[in-house]
Design an enzyme around this catalytic site. Structure first.
Site, PDB file in Angstrom:
ATOM      1  N   THR A  90       0.806  -1.229   0.000  1.00  0.00           N
ATOM      2  CA  THR A  90       0.000   0.000   0.000  1.00  0.00           C
ATOM      3  C   THR A  90       0.837   1.276   0.000  1.00  0.00           C
ATOM      4  OG1 THR A  90      -1.402   1.335   1.480  1.00  0.00           O
ATOM      5  CG2 THR A  90      -0.172  -0.425   2.521  1.00  0.00           C
ATOM      6  N   GLU A 126       0.270   3.620   1.846  1.00  0.00           N
ATOM      7  CA  GLU A 126       0.401   4.021   3.258  1.00  0.00           C
ATOM      8  C   GLU A 126       1.820   3.771   3.771  1.00  0.00           C
ATOM      9  OE1 GLU A 126      -1.788   5.350   5.881  1.00  0.00           O
ATOM     10  OE2 GLU A 126      -2.648   6.116   4.038  1.00  0.00           O
ATOM     11  N   TYR A 133      -1.559   0.072  10.910  1.00  0.00           N
ATOM     12  CA  TYR A 133      -1.840  -0.590   9.620  1.00  0.00           C
ATOM     13  C   TYR A 133      -0.603  -0.541   8.729  1.00  0.00           C
ATOM     14  CZ  TYR A 133      -3.636  -0.936   4.800  1.00  0.00           C
ATOM     15  OH  TYR A 133      -3.827  -1.274   3.482  1.00  0.00           O
ATOM     16  N   LYS A 175       1.795  -3.570   7.361  1.00  0.00           N
ATOM     17  CA  LYS A 175       1.998  -3.774   5.916  1.00  0.00           C
ATOM     18  C   LYS A 175       3.480  -3.631   5.543  1.00  0.00           C
ATOM     19  CE  LYS A 175      -2.208  -4.357   3.980  1.00  0.00           C
ATOM     20  NZ  LYS A 175      -2.585  -5.339   2.953  1.00  0.00           N
TER      21      LYS A 175
HETATM   22  P1  NAP Z   1     -11.633  -4.454   1.883  1.00  0.00           P
HETATM   23  O1  NAP Z   1     -12.764  -4.127   0.960  1.00  0.00           O
HETATM   24  O2  NAP Z   1     -11.632  -3.919   3.250  1.00  0.00           O
HETATM   25  O3  NAP Z   1     -11.545  -6.058   1.948  1.00  0.00           O
HETATM   26  C1  NAP Z   1     -10.727  -6.710   2.887  1.00  0.00           C
HETATM   27  C2  NAP Z   1     -10.929  -8.203   2.754  1.00  0.00           C
HETATM   28  O4  NAP Z   1     -10.097  -8.867   3.723  1.00  0.00           O
HETATM   29  C3  NAP Z   1     -12.373  -8.681   3.042  1.00  0.00           C
HETATM   30  O5  NAP Z   1     -12.673  -9.736   2.177  1.00  0.00           O
HETATM   31  C4  NAP Z   1     -12.277  -9.179   4.473  1.00  0.00           C
HETATM   32  O6  NAP Z   1     -13.247 -10.151   4.804  1.00  0.00           O
HETATM   33  C5  NAP Z   1     -10.882  -9.811   4.419  1.00  0.00           C
HETATM   34  N1  NAP Z   1     -10.311 -10.047   5.749  1.00  0.00           N
HETATM   35  C6  NAP Z   1     -10.278  -9.203   6.809  1.00  0.00           C
HETATM   36  N2  NAP Z   1      -9.703  -9.792   7.867  1.00  0.00           N
HETATM   37  C7  NAP Z   1      -9.368 -11.048   7.479  1.00  0.00           C
HETATM   38  C8  NAP Z   1      -8.790 -12.156   8.132  1.00  0.00           C
HETATM   39  N3  NAP Z   1      -8.437 -12.112   9.421  1.00  0.00           N
HETATM   40  N4  NAP Z   1      -8.598 -13.302   7.434  1.00  0.00           N
HETATM   41  C9  NAP Z   1      -8.984 -13.375   6.130  1.00  0.00           C
HETATM   42  N5  NAP Z   1      -9.562 -12.362   5.461  1.00  0.00           N
HETATM   43  C10 NAP Z   1      -9.749 -11.210   6.128  1.00  0.00           C
HETATM   44  O7  NAP Z   1     -10.238  -4.058   1.215  1.00  0.00           O
HETATM   45  P2  NAP Z   1      -9.900  -3.712  -0.311  1.00  0.00           P
HETATM   46  O8  NAP Z   1     -10.091  -2.252  -0.490  1.00  0.00           O
HETATM   47  O9  NAP Z   1     -10.537  -4.678  -1.199  1.00  0.00           O
HETATM   48  O10 NAP Z   1      -8.316  -3.937  -0.295  1.00  0.00           O
HETATM   49  C11 NAP Z   1      -7.743  -5.201  -0.603  1.00  0.00           C
HETATM   50  C12 NAP Z   1      -6.334  -5.253  -0.054  1.00  0.00           C
HETATM   51  O11 NAP Z   1      -5.555  -4.219  -0.639  1.00  0.00           O
HETATM   52  C13 NAP Z   1      -6.207  -5.055   1.450  1.00  0.00           C
HETATM   53  O12 NAP Z   1      -5.132  -5.868   1.883  1.00  0.00           O
HETATM   54  C14 NAP Z   1      -5.850  -3.590   1.607  1.00  0.00           C
HETATM   55  O13 NAP Z   1      -5.135  -3.404   2.805  1.00  0.00           O
HETATM   56  C15 NAP Z   1      -4.993  -3.375   0.370  1.00  0.00           C
HETATM   57  N6  NAP Z   1      -4.981  -2.035  -0.206  1.00  0.00           N
HETATM   58  C16 NAP Z   1      -6.146  -1.421  -0.536  1.00  0.00           C
HETATM   59  C17 NAP Z   1      -6.118  -0.182  -1.171  1.00  0.00           C
HETATM   60  C18 NAP Z   1      -7.392   0.532  -1.567  1.00  0.00           C
HETATM   61  O14 NAP Z   1      -7.312   1.738  -1.836  1.00  0.00           O
HETATM   62  N7  NAP Z   1      -8.519  -0.156  -1.666  1.00  0.00           N
HETATM   63  C19 NAP Z   1      -4.883   0.422  -1.467  1.00  0.00           C
HETATM   64  C20 NAP Z   1      -3.712  -0.262  -1.128  1.00  0.00           C
HETATM   65  C21 NAP Z   1      -3.770  -1.502  -0.513  1.00  0.00           C
HETATM   66  P3  NAP Z   1     -14.710  -9.728   5.378  1.00  0.00           P
HETATM   67  O15 NAP Z   1     -15.526  -9.356   4.151  1.00  0.00           O
HETATM   68  O16 NAP Z   1     -15.169 -10.949   6.048  1.00  0.00           O
HETATM   69  O17 NAP Z   1     -14.489  -8.558   6.283  1.00  0.00           O
HETATM   70  O1  G4F Z   2     -10.645   6.732   2.817  1.00  0.00           O
HETATM   71  P1  G4F Z   2      -9.634   6.602   3.894  1.00  0.00           P
HETATM   72  O2  G4F Z   2     -10.060   5.968   5.159  1.00  0.00           O
HETATM   73  O3  G4F Z   2      -8.401   5.853   3.247  1.00  0.00           O
HETATM   74  P2  G4F Z   2      -6.857   5.738   3.654  1.00  0.00           P
HETATM   75  O4  G4F Z   2      -6.636   6.027   5.072  1.00  0.00           O
HETATM   76  O5  G4F Z   2      -6.089   6.559   2.675  1.00  0.00           O
HETATM   77  O6  G4F Z   2      -6.591   4.184   3.446  1.00  0.00           O
HETATM   78  C1  G4F Z   2      -7.049   3.513   2.274  1.00  0.00           C
HETATM   79  O7  G4F Z   2      -6.071   3.616   1.269  1.00  0.00           O
HETATM   80  C2  G4F Z   2      -4.817   2.981   1.587  1.00  0.00           C
HETATM   81  C3  G4F Z   2      -3.885   3.220   0.391  1.00  0.00           C
HETATM   82  O8  G4F Z   2      -3.196   4.419   0.586  1.00  0.00           O
HETATM   83  C4  G4F Z   2      -5.074   1.505   1.817  1.00  0.00           C
HETATM   84  F1  G4F Z   2      -3.880   0.882   2.077  1.00  0.00           F
HETATM   85  C5  G4F Z   2      -6.031   1.315   2.964  1.00  0.00           C
HETATM   86  O9  G4F Z   2      -6.316  -0.077   3.101  1.00  0.00           O
HETATM   87  C6  G4F Z   2      -7.335   2.059   2.641  1.00  0.00           C
HETATM   88  O10 G4F Z   2      -7.942   1.417   1.548  1.00  0.00           O
HETATM   89  O11 G4F Z   2      -9.052   8.042   4.251  1.00  0.00           O
HETATM   90  C7  G4F Z   2      -8.522   8.909   3.269  1.00  0.00           C
HETATM   91  C8  G4F Z   2      -8.230  10.258   3.890  1.00  0.00           C
HETATM   92  C9  G4F Z   2      -7.447  10.192   5.206  1.00  0.00           C
HETATM   93  O12 G4F Z   2      -6.472  11.183   5.196  1.00  0.00           O
HETATM   94  C10 G4F Z   2      -8.482  10.498   6.277  1.00  0.00           C
HETATM   95  O13 G4F Z   2      -7.968  11.107   7.438  1.00  0.00           O
HETATM   96  O14 G4F Z   2      -9.480  10.866   4.217  1.00  0.00           O
HETATM   97  C11 G4F Z   2      -9.386  11.433   5.509  1.00  0.00           C
HETATM   98  N1  G4F Z   2     -10.732  11.539   6.081  1.00  0.00           N
HETATM   99  C12 G4F Z   2     -11.349  12.719   6.386  1.00  0.00           C
HETATM  100  N2  G4F Z   2     -12.544  12.471   6.921  1.00  0.00           N
HETATM  101  C13 G4F Z   2     -11.541  10.530   6.415  1.00  0.00           C
HETATM  102  C14 G4F Z   2     -12.696  11.108   6.942  1.00  0.00           C
HETATM  103  N3  G4F Z   2     -11.408   9.175   6.298  1.00  0.00           N
HETATM  104  C15 G4F Z   2     -12.445   8.394   6.701  1.00  0.00           C
HETATM  105  N4  G4F Z   2     -12.334   7.056   6.553  1.00  0.00           N
HETATM  106  N5  G4F Z   2     -13.579   8.937   7.250  1.00  0.00           N
HETATM  107  C16 G4F Z   2     -13.754  10.280   7.408  1.00  0.00           C
HETATM  108  O15 G4F Z   2     -14.787  10.737   7.898  1.00  0.00           O
END
Ligand code: NAP
Ligand code: G4F
Length: 350
Positions: A133, A135, A157, A161
């Site tokens: 990520t 992050e 987190y 990671k």
């Molecule tokens: P998400 O929608 O939150 O999905 C997370 C998945 O992980 C869900 O299927 C969840 O299952 C499963 N999970 C949680 N805890 C687990 C455990 N203990 N054992 C097995 N499975 C578990 O996340 P996403 O946005 O699809 O992201 C996918 C991956 O990419 C994650 O690893 C995230 O950290 C990483 N990532 C995401 C972004 C982004 O912007 N979306 C960016 C960079 C990296 P349940 O449905 O049962 O909760």
């Molecule tokens: O949408 P966020 O919670 O995503 P964040 O923290 O960037 O993390 C996501 O992206 C990562 C990749 O860079 C992944 F690795 C991670 O698993 C996840 O998918 O927050 C985005 C930004 C932050 O700066 C947060 O402080 O939005 C700001 N924010 C402002 N108000 C908020 C809010 N975030 C959330 N969730 N809720 C709020 O009300």
């Protein structure tokens, strides 16, 4: 199925897992997914796939499992014998990781090690994708970030990671495992979890305009993210595993916007304009059309340590994988709003 590649996906019920499953099935793969037992339904993003009778139990299989359970991960790797493993499972919410740091480390950090050890111990010739990520860059002062930018994690987190990232690199070097990190910047969609900021905004803006919700309460409006469209990013994950040599790649758009801009664009897509006033925790957003206060700040959404600004350079993925993001920021906001507005409209008749 004979001749088809087999993939094993953790996190199949999540945003990325669901899109990746669709992509791999379209490409002719047999897909095995790991789901967690839950007291309520957690499969809504993949329901359409297992309701397809031709697919379910012929090319699409689900297994109970958990990244905290080594014996389960070992058994699944041994039983499925996948050609490719995509480790997308994670406690993926940054703010929540401050509340459950140990669990986040177990799942996001050690969970990755469990997969790598299962591959090492079985001697299976599989390819492993790790969901790393942006992050990891956290507090960086280098813009845009590349694969060479030093990491500076700012949350439990990101620290978990970080361990996962390096254990992937170490097992690749020490045991010649085909293991890769996809360092993905934020990617969103109509399937994004509702507690992430983009989806929280598009759901709330739709409901506010339809009179179903009064106000949207947010944390840091000035935070900047590099937001792309999730279906394009899962295609990038697949590409990362198709090249000859295992390596680590950034997937990003190289364009950043503030949370505030995301709010403005969302209301604009609904035909409304936001007028901001006040500052800090007293900042508010009112609708220009009727003066109603619809956006406010709640300090509960501030994080103990914030990542202010992320911007990724995807040149390496472009050159080596031919990967390029297509959906622009405005298009992303519009398609999320279109989907959430339709869903909210249904709630007005129920
Ligand atoms: P998400 O929608 O939150 O999905 C997370 C998945 O992980 C869900 O299927 C969840 O299952 C499963 N999970 C949680 N805890 C687990 C455990 N203990 N054992 C097995 N499975 C578990 O996340 P996403 O946005 O699809 O992201 C996918 C991956 O990419 C994650 O690893 C995230 O950290 C990483 N990532 C995401 C972004 C982004 O912007 N979306 C960016 C960079 C990296 P349940 O449905 O049962 O909760
Ligand atoms: O949408 P966020 O919670 O995503 P964040 O923290 O960037 O993390 C996501 O992206 C990562 C990749 O860079 C992944 F690795 C991670 O698993 C996840 O998918 O927050 C985005 C930004 C932050 O700066 C947060 O402080 O939005 C700001 N924010 C402002 N108000 C908020 C809010 N975030 C959330 N969730 N809720 C709020 O009300």
């Amino acid at each position: 199925m004979k001749g088809s590649k087999t993939a094993l996906i953790s996190g199949i019920t999540g945003q990325d897992g669901s899109y990746l499953t669709e992509l791999l099935i379209e490409k002719g793969y047999v897909v095995h997914g790991i789901i967690r037992r839950s007291s309520s339904f957690n499969t809504f993003r993949i329901d359409h796939l297992f309701k397809n009778k031709d697919l379910f139990n012929s090319r699409f299989f689900l297994h109970y499992g958990d990244l905290t359970d080594s014996s389960n991960i070992n058994r699944l790797v041994e039983k499925v014998q996948p050609d490719e493993i995509y480790n997308l499972g994670a406690q993926s919410h940054v703010q929540v990781s401050f509340e459950v740091p140990e669990y986040t480390a177990e799942v996001d950090g050690i969970g990755t090690l469990r997969f790598l050890d299962a591959i090492k111990d079985t001697g299976l010739q599989t390819r492993f994708y790790q969901a790393s990520t942006s992050e990891l860059f956290g507090n960086t002062q280098e813009f845009p970030q590349t694969e060479k930018t030093p990491f500076s994690p700012r949350s439990p987190y990101a620290a978990a990671k970080l361990y996962a990232y390096w254990i992937v690199v170490n097992y690749r070097e020490a045991y010649k495992i085909f293991a890769c990190n996809g360092i993905l910047f934020n990617h969103e969609s109509e399937r994004r979890g509702r507690t992430f900021v983009t989806r929280k905004i598009t759901v709330a803006a739709s409901e506010i305009v339809l009179g179903l919700q009064e106000k949207l309460l947010l944390g840091n409006l000035d935070s900047k993210r590099d937001w792309g469209y999730a279906p394009e990013y899962v295609e990038g994950m697949w590409r990362i595993l198709q090249v000859n040599e295992p390596d680590d790649y950034i997937l990003a758009t190289n364009e950043a916007h503030t949370v505030r801009e995301f709010v403005e664009e969302s209301f604009k897509a609904l035909g409304e304009e936001i007028i901001w006033s006040g500052s800090g925790i007293n900042e508010r957003g009112n609708l220009k059309s009727n003066g109603k206060e619809v956006v406010g700040i709640n300090p509960r959404f501030f994080r103990p340590t914030e990542v202010d600004f992320l911007l990724g350079n995807p040149s390496k993925a472009n050159e080596k994988l031919g990967w390029k993001p297509k959906t622009t920021f405005n298009e992303l906001v519009k398609l999320m709003i279109a989907s959430d507005f339709e869903k909210a409209k249904l709630r007005t008749i129920l």
